[in-house]
Design a protein around this motif. Structure first.
Motif, PDB file in Angstrom:
ATOM      1  N   PHE A  40       0.851  -1.183   0.000  1.00 11.72           N
ATOM      2  CA  PHE A  40       0.000   0.000   0.000  1.00 11.72           C
ATOM      3  C   PHE A  40       0.885   1.230   0.000  1.00 11.72           C
ATOM      4  O   PHE A  40       1.876   1.287   0.733  1.00 11.72           O
ATOM      5  CB  PHE A  40      -0.889   0.034   1.248  1.00 11.72           C
ATOM      6  CG  PHE A  40      -1.911  -1.072   1.285  1.00 11.72           C
ATOM      7  CD1 PHE A  40      -3.183  -0.861   0.771  1.00 11.72           C
ATOM      8  CD2 PHE A  40      -1.607  -2.303   1.823  1.00 11.72           C
ATOM      9  CE1 PHE A  40      -4.130  -1.869   0.802  1.00 11.72           C
ATOM     10  CE2 PHE A  40      -2.550  -3.320   1.865  1.00 11.72           C
ATOM     11  CZ  PHE A  40      -3.814  -3.095   1.350  1.00 11.72           C
ATOM     12  N   LEU A  41       0.511   2.225  -0.799  1.00 13.85           N
ATOM     13  CA  LEU A  41       1.198   3.508  -0.789  1.00 13.85           C
ATOM     14  C   LEU A  41       0.318   4.465   0.008  1.00 13.85           C
ATOM     15  O   LEU A  41      -0.845   4.689  -0.336  1.00 13.85           O
ATOM     16  CB  LEU A  41       1.395   4.018  -2.223  1.00 13.85           C
ATOM     17  CG  LEU A  41       2.156   5.329  -2.384  1.00 13.85           C
ATOM     18  CD1 LEU A  41       3.555   5.235  -1.776  1.00 13.85           C
ATOM     19  CD2 LEU A  41       2.249   5.702  -3.853  1.00 13.85           C
ATOM     20  N   VAL A  42       0.883   4.990   1.089  1.00 14.69           N
ATOM     21  CA  VAL A  42       0.148   5.857   2.005  1.00 14.69           C
ATOM     22  C   VAL A  42       0.781   7.239   1.967  1.00 14.69           C
ATOM     23  O   VAL A  42       2.010   7.373   2.048  1.00 14.69           O
ATOM     24  CB  VAL A  42       0.199   5.270   3.440  1.00 14.69           C
ATOM     25  CG1 VAL A  42      -0.538   6.157   4.415  1.00 14.69           C
ATOM     26  CG2 VAL A  42      -0.369   3.856   3.452  1.00 14.69           C
ATOM     27  N   SER A  60       9.151  -0.910  -9.111  1.00 12.75           N
ATOM     28  CA  SER A  60       8.165  -0.411 -10.066  1.00 12.75           C
ATOM     29  C   SER A  60       7.234   0.617  -9.429  1.00 12.75           C
ATOM     30  O   SER A  60       6.483   1.288 -10.134  1.00 12.75           O
ATOM     31  CB  SER A  60       7.357  -1.566 -10.653  1.00 12.75           C
ATOM     32  OG  SER A  60       6.528  -2.138  -9.667  1.00 12.75           O
ATOM     33  N   MET A  61       7.304   0.780  -8.128  1.00 10.84           N
ATOM     34  CA  MET A  61       6.477   1.760  -7.417  1.00 10.84           C
ATOM     35  C   MET A  61       7.168   3.128  -7.336  1.00 10.84           C
ATOM     36  O   MET A  61       6.577   4.102  -6.888  1.00 10.84           O
ATOM     37  CB  MET A  61       6.178   1.255  -5.999  1.00 10.84           C
ATOM     38  CG  MET A  61       5.420  -0.058  -5.976  1.00 10.84           C
ATOM     39  SD  MET A  61       5.433  -0.923  -4.389  1.00 10.84           S
ATOM     40  CE  MET A  61       5.142   0.325  -3.199  1.00 10.84           C
ATOM     41  N   GLU A  62       8.378   3.207  -7.803  1.00  8.36           N
ATOM     42  CA  GLU A  62       9.207   4.407  -7.644  1.00  8.36           C
ATOM     43  C   GLU A  62       8.539   5.678  -8.176  1.00  8.36           C
ATOM     44  O   GLU A  62       8.522   6.707  -7.500  1.00  8.36           O
ATOM     45  CB  GLU A  62      10.555   4.205  -8.317  1.00  8.36           C
ATOM     46  CG  GLU A  62      11.495   5.371  -8.137  1.00  8.36           C
ATOM     47  CD  GLU A  62      12.872   5.127  -8.739  1.00  8.36           C
ATOM     48  OE1 GLU A  62      13.759   5.961  -8.498  1.00  8.36           O
ATOM     49  OE2 GLU A  62      13.061   4.120  -9.449  1.00  8.36           O
ATOM     50  N   ASN A  63       7.978   5.625  -9.374  1.00  9.92           N
ATOM     51  CA  ASN A  63       7.365   6.835  -9.950  1.00  9.92           C
ATOM     52  C   ASN A  63       6.172   7.306  -9.125  1.00  9.92           C
ATOM     53  O   ASN A  63       5.986   8.512  -8.932  1.00  9.92           O
ATOM     54  CB  ASN A  63       6.944   6.595 -11.400  1.00  9.92           C
ATOM     55  CG  ASN A  63       8.128   6.551 -12.329  1.00  9.92           C
ATOM     56  OD1 ASN A  63       9.183   7.118 -12.039  1.00  9.92           O
ATOM     57  ND2 ASN A  63       7.982   5.859 -13.443  1.00  9.92           N
ATOM     58  N   ASP A  64       5.363   6.372  -8.636  1.00  8.24           N
ATOM     59  CA  ASP A  64       4.225   6.752  -7.788  1.00  8.24           C
ATOM     60  C   ASP A  64       4.702   7.416  -6.499  1.00  8.24           C
ATOM     61  O   ASP A  64       4.095   8.378  -6.038  1.00  8.24           O
ATOM     62  CB  ASP A  64       3.362   5.523  -7.459  1.00  8.24           C
ATOM     63  CG  ASP A  64       2.646   4.973  -8.674  1.00  8.24           C
ATOM     64  OD1 ASP A  64       2.424   5.727  -9.637  1.00  8.24           O
ATOM     65  OD2 ASP A  64       2.305   3.773  -8.649  1.00  8.24           O
ATOM     66  N   ILE A  65       5.771   6.890  -5.947  1.00  7.78           N
ATOM     67  CA  ILE A  65       6.320   7.460  -4.712  1.00  7.78           C
ATOM     68  C   ILE A  65       6.851   8.865  -4.975  1.00  7.78           C
ATOM     69  O   ILE A  65       6.588   9.803  -4.216  1.00  7.78           O
ATOM     70  CB  ILE A  65       7.412   6.547  -4.123  1.00  7.78           C
ATOM     71  CG1 ILE A  65       6.789   5.219  -3.670  1.00  7.78           C
ATOM     72  CG2 ILE A  65       8.153   7.234  -2.981  1.00  7.78           C
ATOM     73  CD1 ILE A  65       7.799   4.144  -3.332  1.00  7.78           C
ATOM     74  N   LYS A  66       7.585   9.021  -6.068  1.00  9.05           N
ATOM     75  CA  LYS A  66       8.145  10.356  -6.407  1.00  9.05           C
ATOM     76  C   LYS A  66       7.045  11.386  -6.613  1.00  9.05           C
ATOM     77  O   LYS A  66       7.195  12.538  -6.216  1.00  9.05           O
ATOM     78  CB  LYS A  66       9.013  10.253  -7.650  1.00  9.05           C
ATOM     79  CG  LYS A  66      10.352   9.603  -7.388  1.00  9.05           C
ATOM     80  CD  LYS A  66      11.188   9.558  -8.660  1.00  9.05           C
ATOM     81  CE  LYS A  66      12.550   8.973  -8.388  1.00  9.05           C
ATOM     82  NZ  LYS A  66      13.370   8.903  -9.617  1.00  9.05           N
ATOM     83  N   LYS A  67       5.933  10.985  -7.216  1.00  5.57           N
ATOM     84  CA  LYS A  67       4.811  11.911  -7.434  1.00  5.57           C
ATOM     85  C   LYS A  67       4.245  12.424  -6.119  1.00  5.57           C
ATOM     86  O   LYS A  67       3.731  13.537  -6.051  1.00  5.57           O
ATOM     87  CB  LYS A  67       3.704  11.233  -8.234  1.00  5.57           C
ATOM     88  CG  LYS A  67       4.038  11.009  -9.678  1.00  5.57           C
ATOM     89  CD  LYS A  67       2.898  10.263 -10.353  1.00  5.57           C
ATOM     90  CE  LYS A  67       3.277   9.813 -11.741  1.00  5.57           C
ATOM     91  NZ  LYS A  67       2.234   8.971 -12.361  1.00  5.57           N
ATOM     92  N   MET A  68       4.315  11.616  -5.093  1.00  3.02           N
ATOM     93  CA  MET A  68       3.742  11.989  -3.806  1.00  3.02           C
ATOM     94  C   MET A  68       4.693  12.817  -2.943  1.00  3.02           C
ATOM     95  O   MET A  68       4.285  13.405  -1.952  1.00  3.02           O
ATOM     96  CB  MET A  68       3.297  10.750  -3.042  1.00  3.02           C
ATOM     97  CG  MET A  68       2.094  10.085  -3.698  1.00  3.02           C
ATOM     98  SD  MET A  68       1.500   8.666  -2.798  1.00  3.02           S
ATOM     99  CE  MET A  68       1.188   9.342  -1.201  1.00  3.02           C
ATOM    100  N   LEU A  69       5.972  12.866  -3.317  1.00  2.46           N
ATOM    101  CA  LEU A  69       6.954  13.619  -2.511  1.00  2.46           C
ATOM    102  C   LEU A  69       6.812  15.105  -2.700  1.00  2.46           C
ATOM    103  O   LEU A  69       6.409  15.630  -3.646  1.00  2.46           O
ATOM    104  CB  LEU A  69       8.377  13.176  -2.860  1.00  2.46           C
ATOM    105  CG  LEU A  69       8.707  11.747  -2.473  1.00  2.46           C
ATOM    106  CD1 LEU A  69      10.135  11.416  -2.964  1.00  2.46           C
ATOM    107  CD2 LEU A  69       8.647  11.547  -0.969  1.00  2.46           C
TER     108      LEU A  69
END
Length: 69
Positions: A40-42, A60-69
């Motif tokens: 889960f990405l929180v 593969s979750m890296e781009n989603d994480i970067k968008k949230m930073l």
């Protein structure tokens, strides 16, 4: 902290009950967590934003994480 917990059903951990309630993404038929490697990405406010299958590579979750930073 590292003890076995339930992720589904009446005895589910409060954390997993919260995650199931707030994030049922496309591709899942139910809120149930299929396996303990579901990810889960929180966000910074504690809101679950995305759910990933157990087979999803953390890289593969890296781009989603970067968008949230």
């Amino acid at each position: 902290m590292f003890s076995k917990i339930e992720v589904n059903g009446k005895g589910a951990s409060p954390l997993f009950k919260f995650l199931q309630k707030h994030k049922n993404t496309s591709g899942t038929l139910t809120n149930a967590i299929k396996w303990n490697f579901t990810k889960f990405l929180v966000d910074k406010d504690g809101i679950p934003r995305k759910r990933y299958s157990p087979q999803t590579s953390p890289l593969s979750m890296e781009n989603d994480i970067k968008k949230m930073l």
